[in-house]
Design an enzyme around this catalytic site. Structure first.
Site, PDB file in Angstrom:
ATOM      1  N   HIS A   1      -0.609  -3.890   9.705  1.00  0.00           N
ATOM      2  CA  HIS A   1       0.829  -3.904   9.426  1.00  0.00           C
ATOM      3  C   HIS A   1       1.573  -3.488  10.674  1.00  0.00           C
ATOM      4  CE1 HIS A   1       1.589  -4.851   5.231  1.00  0.00           C
ATOM      5  NE2 HIS A   1       0.616  -4.054   4.838  1.00  0.00           N
TER       6      HIS A   1
ATOM      7  N   HIS B   1       0.833  -1.202   0.000  1.00  0.00           N
ATOM      8  CA  HIS B   1       0.000   0.000   0.000  1.00  0.00           C
ATOM      9  C   HIS B   1       0.871   1.257   0.000  1.00  0.00           C
ATOM     10  CE1 HIS B   1      -2.929  -2.941   1.454  1.00  0.00           C
ATOM     11  NE2 HIS B   1      -3.902  -2.058   1.310  1.00  0.00           N
TER      12      HIS B   1
ATOM     13  N   ASP C   1       6.876  -2.465   8.612  1.00  0.00           N
ATOM     14  CA  ASP C   1       6.333  -2.735   7.278  1.00  0.00           C
ATOM     15  C   ASP C   1       6.094  -1.432   6.520  1.00  0.00           C
ATOM     16  OD1 ASP C   1       6.234  -5.377   8.140  1.00  0.00           O
ATOM     17  OD2 ASP C   1       4.134  -5.213   8.758  1.00  0.00           O
TER      18      ASP C   1
END
Length: 235
Positions: A198, A158, A202
């Protein structure tokens, strides 16, 4: 004081010719590297004195601590969690559309190449070290990946995808769009931490991956241009 030139490097050890004035000049003209040097010493002290998290305990994540209150709110209001997940999915769609648009419409493949490089590396790393799902994970059927299926935690695609799009926007002087994407990326990161989708590392790695794979894609394009030029010269 500037960095030593190539000629100066051959005159003996660099430190042998340094004076107090040179040291002061180094701090004045290169404050960021000096600050990094101090941070190195600080974090070395922290690393060698901290208490390791036991293998039987959950990971210690500063992002989770900072978003604890928001996590509690989302856990008690699942409809709000799904609404934010849906908005995040829309943002992922925006990233995807922009990256494909640059290639299919504008004929500029660099963001697409960067995204392909990035997701390939993410797949390799994510499969190589499969991290446990964070405690308190708040999934949603409208989140991406849609259907709340399994996914790699390291690193955040993302965030990396948004960085790739934002960097290309800046390269094309679409500054308003780039700033909008950056703000949405920050909000996305907060939402991912609050929903425990996450770990903090991350997200941080996702930012770095966006930069790294954008640079690699640019180098790939440049190498192909060089090959074409060489072929034209031969012909």
């Amino acid at each position: 004081m500037g960095l030593p030139s190539e000629k100066e490097k051959g005159k003996g050890p660099f430190f042998a010719s340094c004076s107090i004035e040179d040291a002061v000049g180094m701090v004045r003209h290169h404050p960021i590297p000096c600050m990094f040097g101090l941070s190195l010493l600080f974090f070395m002290g922290v690393e060698y004195t901290l208490s390791m998290v036991p293998s039987t305990s959950a990971p210690l994540d500063i992002g989770f601590i900072l978003t604890h209150r928001l996590h509690t709110i989302l856990a008690s209001r699942l409809a709000l969690n799904s609404f934010l997940a849906a908005l995040n999915t829309v943002f992922v769609g925006m990233q995807t559309i922009y990256i494909l648009w640059t290639f299919l419409v504008e004929g500029r493949p660099r963001p697409t190449i960067a995204a392909l490089f990035m997701f390939t590396c993410r797949g390799i790393l994510g499969y190589s070290t499969q991290l446990p799902l964070p405690e308190g994970f708040l999934g949603s059927g409208v989140d991406f990946p849609v259907g709340n299926v399994s996914f790699y935690l390291f690193f955040s695609g993302h965030v990396a995808g948004s960085m790739i799009a934002s960097l290309d926007m800046r390269r094309m002087r679409r500054y308003e769009m780039a700033w909008a994407f950056d703000v949405l990326n920050v909000l996305q990161g907060i939402r991912l931490l609050a929903s425990r989708g996450h770990y903090t590392i991350d997200l941080a790695a996702g930012v770095g991956a966006g930069f790294v794979f954008d640079i690699l894609a640019g180098q790939y394009e440049e190498s192909k241009r060089h090959v074409v030029v060489q072929q034209q010269k031969i012909q």
